[in-house]
Write an enzyme that holds these catalytic residues in place. Structure first.
Site, PDB file in Angstrom:
ATOM      1  N   ASP A  37      76.204  43.633 103.076  1.00 34.24           N
ATOM      2  CA  ASP A  37      77.053  44.233 102.042  1.00 34.24           C
ATOM      3  C   ASP A  37      77.787  43.120 101.296  1.00 34.24           C
ATOM      4  O   ASP A  37      77.563  41.938 101.543  1.00 34.24           O
ATOM      5  CB  ASP A  37      78.030  45.252 102.654  1.00 34.24           C
ATOM      6  CG  ASP A  37      78.960  44.587 103.676  1.00 34.24           C
ATOM      7  OD1 ASP A  37      78.946  43.341 103.771  1.00 34.24           O
ATOM      8  OD2 ASP A  37      79.695  45.313 104.368  1.00 34.24           O
ATOM      9  N   GLU A  97      78.808  36.852 111.645  1.00 37.06           N
ATOM     10  CA  GLU A  97      80.050  37.407 111.119  1.00 37.06           C
ATOM     11  C   GLU A  97      80.637  38.386 112.136  1.00 37.06           C
ATOM     12  O   GLU A  97      80.013  39.384 112.474  1.00 37.06           O
ATOM     13  CB  GLU A  97      79.754  38.127 109.791  1.00 37.06           C
ATOM     14  CG  GLU A  97      80.843  39.056 109.313  1.00 37.06           C
ATOM     15  CD  GLU A  97      80.421  39.872 108.084  1.00 37.06           C
ATOM     16  OE1 GLU A  97      79.278  39.698 107.604  1.00 37.06           O
ATOM     17  OE2 GLU A  97      81.234  40.683 107.631  1.00 37.06           O
ATOM     18  N   ASP A  99      76.647  40.774 107.481  1.00 38.49           N
ATOM     19  CA  ASP A  99      76.320  42.153 107.103  1.00 38.49           C
ATOM     20  C   ASP A  99      75.638  42.184 105.744  1.00 38.49           C
ATOM     21  O   ASP A  99      75.875  41.330 104.901  1.00 38.49           O
ATOM     22  CB  ASP A  99      77.601  42.996 107.011  1.00 38.49           C
ATOM     23  CG  ASP A  99      78.192  43.258 108.390  1.00 38.49           C
ATOM     24  OD1 ASP A  99      77.473  43.010 109.388  1.00 38.49           O
ATOM     25  OD2 ASP A  99      79.362  43.684 108.461  1.00 38.49           O
ATOM     26  N   ASP A 156      80.898  42.065 101.374  1.00 34.66           N
ATOM     27  CA  ASP A 156      81.700  41.179 102.213  1.00 34.66           C
ATOM     28  C   ASP A 156      80.817  40.169 102.933  1.00 34.66           C
ATOM     29  O   ASP A 156      81.141  38.991 103.037  1.00 34.66           O
ATOM     30  CB  ASP A 156      82.489  41.988 103.247  1.00 34.66           C
ATOM     31  CG  ASP A 156      83.823  42.451 102.667  1.00 34.66           C
ATOM     32  OD1 ASP A 156      84.225  41.873 101.633  1.00 34.66           O
ATOM     33  OD2 ASP A 156      84.430  43.375 103.243  1.00 34.66           O
TER      34      ASP A 156
END
Ligand code: 0RA
Length: 649
Positions: free
Chosen positions: A511, A428, A509, A513
């Site tokens: 998280d 990402e 990541d 997102d």
């Protein structure tokens, strides 16, 4: 007589001993829960047979606090009279003799699912104890067994007004390991299916293992068509009534009956479930191929007759797009490809199903021209979309060649050309991609940075051209080098043996997102490169959530719990020591060294392998979670909210 009896007992004991020694041969793997649950199906099947023979409309299943399981039916009750040949009660024969199965009177069990099962005696053999209670002729009888061996005679213990059988067994934990508790959801799903296939049979499951007993009841008068309606719930259907087809044909071995329910919706995938004698054949078989052939020819001939076909004939994929169907055949003596009955191989069934479906569906189309029209128009659309997608895919390929070798510029490839040792990280963002490029082992690790959120292909499934024109998606296709598309018959379809890397590692990541981007990538792989997932090539990298430092010592934690444990460890005997806690918000915050040490180094990294238990279930999940239907998604999320543990706020 006495000699006969003891000879018989020895034979029985030997039979049961064989099951205890090699449970896998009779019941499936005793270490992963499959044999454990197979025991339930085996016992329930006997009661379902009583329903099929017309003697009970209710089967009650109980998951008990002591780990035992009970099955009660209101059928005729297992016969209790002396069995001439064996010199013991018929009930004892059924409960202890391998393959006796309880089926004395074959004709009344013509189509039973249990007929070819291993029988309740095999379950008895692997049970710490089993008890049978029989209500028959006004008397209640009871017998107990341990490890399959009777420890009491068949006693008369009371009187009754009803009839039926209660079997309770406790699995022997000397035989079953790892998964030793019954899984309510699995039992509920399977028995729901059983009641759909036996219209009118009520199955009640009570889980009494927790403080609040949980009861689930399945009772479907509508049978197969109700089953299809349920599969299509939440989908936009093309015709309101489910098409029902039934028929039978004589074959050499007897009568084969066929029952089907069909309904088309706007869904992209097809869900066809096949059964023989009420048992699911998850890999289909001859009934499946008979249905497929009949569908393709029936739709084509109708379309041709009505002048709806402009160019080429409709393909099988075109006519099955969005179809939900159940095929249930009853066969006096079916053959399967394996003990687990995953695939029906009786060749005569192909013709039977094909003829019945072709005739009856043709009739239905003649009587319901508007439904026929809607179905054919949908198939024509599917055909058009498929051709357009094929062109777009061609273009992607040719463009790759024009741009030199076909590898995308963004890909930092590895040096090795041996796919078995090569891996590619789909990363990402460019900054994390940069760290990964510097930190990697460039001999075997390739890095492909992807920009932000890739296209949600679930919402573009009717517009494949858009999917194939998408930059990020083209990049992934070309980097992997193994084609695209789940239909192996299409030119340029995805072929896992051509993969340039044996591991495809998604690194996002830690998280929300990141989770979203990961889901988008998985959705793409599932819809367009499915074998990459089913053959175990797809992994999820696990970057740490925290870095903990004390002086010059630095450790990483991958969860909150681990963080606390490490903090305690670092503190040691001195509670005032000061520990530095850094929460990583993204991969980009880690320098190349850290990324290598924590996440990418094959020597010590942890990765999750993406696996699929049930393809159809997964299909449905992508449809709900990534598709357009918002209410369904909300319901799904609400239902599963309690399972979510890592919401980050
Ligand atoms: C053999 C013969 C008959 C019934 C059964 C077995 C039977 C077995 C099980 C196992 C669980 N529930 C069951 N219910 C019945 C027919 C007996 C007759 O003709 O009355």
């Amino acid at each position: 007589m006495t000699d006969d009896y003891s000879a018989q007992s020895i034979q029985v004991l030997e039979g049961l001993e064989a099951v205890r020694k090699r449970p896998g041969m009779y019941l499936g793997d005793p270490h992963d829960g499959s044999a454990l649950h197979h025991c339930i199906w085996e016992v329930v099947d006997n009661s379902v047979d009583e329903h099929l023979a017309g003697h009970t409309n209710l089967v009650e299943v109980g998951l008990n606090l002591d780990g035992s399981l009970s099955v009660r039916d209101y059928g005729r009750g297992i016969p209790v009279d002396l069995h001439e040949e064996f010199g013991i009660s018929a009930a004892e024969v059924i409960m202890t003799k391998l393959h006796a199965g309880g089926k004395f009177d074959n004709s009344s069990y013509k189509v039973s699912g249990g007929l070819h099962g291993v029988g309740v005696s095999a379950v008895n053999a692997v049970s710490e104890w089993m008890e049978v209670t029989i209500h028959r002729g006004g008397t209640v009888y009871h017998q107990r067994y341990e490890a399959g061996v009777p420890v009491s005679p068949l006693n008369e213990v009371g009187t009754c007004e009803d009839t039926g059988t209660l079997i309770v067994f406790k699995p022997d934990l000397g035989i079953f390991t790892n998964i030793t508790e019954f899984d309510f959801d699995q039992i509920d799903t399977r028995l729901k299916e059983t009641s759909f296939l036996n219209a009118g049979l009520k199955i009640e499951i009570t889980d009494a293992r927790s403080d609040e007993p949980h009861v689930s009841t399945h009772h479907y008068e509508g049978g197969l068509s109700e089953y299809v309606s349920q599969i299509n719930s939440g989908r936009e259907i093309l015709h309101p009534t489910v098409i029902q087809i039934s028929g039978e044909k004589e074959v050499e071995k007897g009568t084969v009956t066929v029952d089907l329910a069909l309904q088309w919706s706007n869904a992209f995938s097809e869900s066809i479930r096949c059964y023989t004698n009420i048992i699911r054949n998850k890999d289909g078989g001859t009934h499946m191929s008979g249905l497929r052939t009949a569908l393709t020819s029936c739709l084509n001939s109708y379309a041709k007759k009505k002048n709806m076909l402009k160019g080429e004939a409709l393909s099988g994929d075109d006519v099955r797009e969005g179809l939900a169907a159940i095929v249930s055949v009853k066969h006096p003596d079916p053959s399967f490809s394996s003990q687990t009955k995953d695939k029906l191989v009786s060749s005569e069934v192909t013709g039977v199903v094909q003829t019945v479906v072709y005739e009856k569906l043709g009739e239905f189309f003649e009587e319901n021209p508007s439904v026929a029209k809607a179905i054919i128009e949908k198939a024509l659309l599917a055909s058009k979309a498929r051709k357009a997608a094929q062109k777009a895919r061609e273009l992607t390929r040719r463009k790759g060649v024009l741009e030199g070798g076909g590898l995308p510029g963004k890909l930092a490839d590895c040096q090795s050309r041996d796919p078995s040792e090569c891996e590619v990280y789909l990363v990402e963002g460019d900054s994390a991609g940069g760290s990964a490029k510097t930190g990697r082992d460039r001999r075997i690790q390739a890095i492909l940075p992807l920009r932000g959120k890739i296209l949600n292909v679930e919402r573009q499934k009717h517009n494949l051209v858009k999917v194939f024109q998408n930059q990020e998606i083209q990049t992934i296709i070309r980097a992997l080098g193994a084609g695209v598309g789940n239909n192996p018959d299409d030119e340029g379809a995805f072929d896992p043996s051509k993969l340039r890397y044996s591991k495809i590692i998604i690194m996002t990541d830690a998280d929300i997102d990141g989770a979203h981007i990961r889901t988008l990538m998985l959705t793409f792989l599932w819809r367009f490169m499915r074998p990459a997932i089913t053959e175990g090539h797809v992994y999820i990298a696990q970057p740490p959530l925290f870095q903990l430092t004390k002086g010059r010592v630095s450790k990483y934690a991958f969860s909150d719990e681990e963080r606390d444990i490490i903090i305690d460890e670092l503190k040691g005997d001195n509670p005032n020591a000061k520990i530095g806690v850094q929460r990583y918000k993204g991969l980009g915050e880690m320098n190349p060294d850290q990324l290598w040490n924590t996440t990418m180094n094959p020597e010590n990294r942890t990765m999750l392998k993406v696996t699929v238990k049930d393809a159809e279930e997964s299909d449905r999940m992508f449809e709900i979670l990534m598709g357009e239907d918002v209410p369904d998604r909300r319901a799904f999320i609400e239902r599963h909210a309690k399972e979510v543990t890592n919401l980050d706020i």
